[in-house]
Write a protein that holds these residues in place. Structure first.
Motif: not given
Lengths: 335, 304
Positions: B124-135
């Motif tokens: 769960d705690f890794l199922s999201g996304t990360v914005e490395l660069i905006p957008g």
């Protein structure tokens, strides 16, 4: 030495004699499945004897031999497809169904790719050679998987078996004896070949390549020719298996098939030519009998192979002719 | 451009998985001179045990540990029972014996877990996304795989190059009699080393499980790619494994995305898609052939 020689030839004679008797025995027991099964073993034996030329005599451990097997099979499959529906294959040629055209062509195509693969692979040796041949076979595997025109992953059914004047290849006995004759011919040809000057040079390259070069031979050329001959025999076996199962699929080129061919050679006894024939028979008999025990037969076959490697050197041929060396003391207990 | 960045990261993530496999395999090969075809089976064991533990509610980290431990134990048992008899044997014997092991493990896995693939979800705690660069959102789990791979490889490099154990390992690679004579228990060292390589395969297995079906035979596909990595990089070289893994990971991922597009520039779409897909799946093998045609012993050739 003389005694040993006679024992070896006697065993060889016995195995071929036994193979010749398979159809009558099968008919006597009214079990024609036996013919089909042994026929399959014969065809794998053809490919394995060819592989033994380069592994056992040339020291070239090809882990991608299934590529040639598959190339031969697809040659028969593709030409047969065009011959059936009359469509254009290449330059207005609509393929063929005649064994006298298809089988030599299967050998030629396999030898051609053998030359290309060999040219690149033979620059390397040892483990690199094992792995690069494996990778080339994968290349062809993926090629045929994505060849959607000829069935892709699902494979290709042969509409007809190839035709040979005067013979009915659909007849179990006829096809069996034809494959048997081909195995004998290949075995005889290779025994002559390894006894010839060419064969000596190949064995010499395995032992000491630098010395052969110093003697004025070009090792690469000799090894390449041997590799191509082996590939051509693999292609022939491929054309036969296509006829036998009337079906061709990328599974024929799968890397586990290359492994199986190697198992046959090593199990039977490499460097003996007749060894792979024992190996093919042993593997298929083992498989068939294990399958009747359990559907998970591979869980037994795997450890058997490991035991064979650890305790028997020289394989079945070495065991039968008394040339096998038990590598570990306890090996005697199991022998 | 964003698509390209995403594919680049996907390639990196695949490369890192290959790297974990390749560093374990090349460590074992470079030092013990042993070809282990069953290395893929250790990957499979890791994936199965990890996925099963997580499915039974162990939580991600405990599952990860279980997968790594299972692979390590299996690997050490393999070394103790079979492999140590084969160190001085022909490569051919090693290939055959480890081929037997593959048959055994594949069938064993389908006896225990059945023929149906086992699924594993990302935690769960890794199922999201990360914005490395905006957008440009990127899946967190894939990013975690990349980071883990880089950290583990860094530690491995440190272990082999800078520590005393690493010194023994490297010395054993050059001359095993000598290192034995110096009082190192070489047979224990080898068992531990084998277990260590297996643990890396197990780690790769658990981390790759969410992207691929966990099923019997899953180890072989990655095993063959790992061989390609090692052959391209140069057998026994960790640096070579890094270079090879990234090269293969990127080539494979980018090839699958862009080759069909490139083919469309010259060919009609229907032909281009088929030919492109087939070329893409052959690309890494073609790359390997080209590399070996020019450098028969790989990019970073080592001693011997």
């Amino acid at each position: 030495m003389v005694k040993n020689f006679s024992r070896k030839s006697w065993v060889t004679l016995a195995i071929f004699g036994l193979l010749a008797l398979v159809p009558p025995i099968a008919h006597a027991f009214d079990n024609s499945f036996l013919i089909t099964m042994f026929n399959r073993a014969l065809i794998y034996a053809v490919a394995a004897v060819g592989l033994d030329l380069i592994i056992g005599f040339g020291g070239m451990v090809s882990f991608g031999h299934a590529a040639f097997f598959g190339i031969g099979a697809y040659t028969a499959g593709i030409l047969g497809t065009h011959a059936f529906d009359g469509s254009d294959f290449i330059f207005g040629w609509t393929g063929s169904n005649a064994a006298l055209v298809v089988w030599p062509l299967a050998m030629l195509v396999a030898a051609f790719f053998g030359a290309i693969i060999g040219l690149i692979s033979l620059r390397t040796s040892g483990v690199y050679f094992i792995m690069i041949t494996l990778a080339f076979a994968q290349l062809f595997y993926f090629f045929f998987v994505s060849l959607s025109q000829y069935g892709g992953e699902d494979g290709l059914s042969l509409w007809d078996r190839n035709t040979l004047p005067g013979l009915d290849l659909y007849d179990r006995n006829t096809f069996y004896y034809l494959c048997f004759t081909i195995l004998l011919a290949v075995w005889f040809f290779l025994s002559r070949l390894v006894a010839s000057r060419f064969g000596r040079v190949i064995v010499g390259c395995k032992q000491n390549e630098r010395r052969m070069r110093a003697l004025g031979y070009d090792p690469l050329l000799y090894k390449l020719v041997a590799f191509c001959i082996s590939a051509a025999i693999g292609g022939l076996a491929g054309a036969l298996i296509a006829n036998h199962s009337e079906f061709v699929s990328p599974g024929l080129l799968h890397w586990s098939r290359s492994g199986e061919l190697m198992v046959i050679v090593i199990l039977g006894g490499m460097g003996t030519l007749v060894g792979p024939v024992y190996g093919a028979l042993a593997l298929f008999l083992l498989e068939e009998s294990l399958v009747s025990f359990t559907e998970h037969w591979q869980v037994i076959l795997g450890p058997i192979l490991i035991l064979v490697v650890v305790f028997f050197r020289g394989g079945i041929a070495g065991f039968l002719t008394g040339n096998g060396k038990a590598s570990i003391k306890s090996g005697d207990d199991h022998g | 451009m964003l698509l390209f960045l995403e594919q680049l990261l996907n390639g990196l993530q695949f490369g890192v998985t290959l790297l974990l496999m390749a560093s374990g395999l090349t460590l074992i090969f470079g030092i013990m001179n042993l070809i282990n075809l069953a290395h893929g089976s250790l990957f499979m064991v890791g994936a199965y045990v990890g996925a099963t533990a997580i499915a039974h509610g162990s939580g991600f980290f405990l599952g990860l540990l279980a997968g790594i431990a299972a692979a390590a134990i299996t690997g050490m048992a393999m070394e103790f029972v079979i492999m140590r008899r084969l160190y001085r044997r022909d490569h051919l014997d090693q290939v055959l014996a480890t081929f037997g092991l593959i048959l055994f493990f594949n069938e064993m896995v389908s006896i225990i877990w059945g023929r149906q693939p086992v699924a594993m979800n990302t935690p769960d705690f890794l199922s999201g996304t990360v914005e490395l660069i905006p957008g440009a959102p990127y899946p967190a789990f894939r990013l975690a795989v990349i980071v883990t791979g880089i950290v583990v490889t860094g530690l491995l490099y440190f272990l082999v190059m800078k520590t005393r154990i690493g010194m023994w390992i490297r010395a054993g690679a050059s001359n095993r009699e000598m290192i034995g004579a110096l009082g190192v228990n070489i047979s224990l060292l080898y068992t531990v080393l084998f277990g260590f390589g297996a643990a890396l395969a197990g780690l790769a297995g658990v981390m790759a499980a969410p992207f691929s079906a966990v099923q019997s035979g899953m180890g072989e596909n990655i095993l063959i790619l790992t061989f390609v990595v090692i052959v391209i990089g140069g057998i026994g070289s960790i640096r070579g494994a890094v270079a090879g893994a990234l090269l293969i990971g990127l080539t494979d991922t980018l090839g699958r995305v862009y080759i069909p597009d490139l083919m469309r520039l010259w060919l009609p779409p229907s032909v281009a898609d088929g030919a492109g897909a087939s070329l893409a799946s052959m690309m890494i093998y073609i790359l390997m052939a080209v590399v070996l045609a020019f450098r028969p012993r790989g990019l970073f050739q080592t001693h011997g």
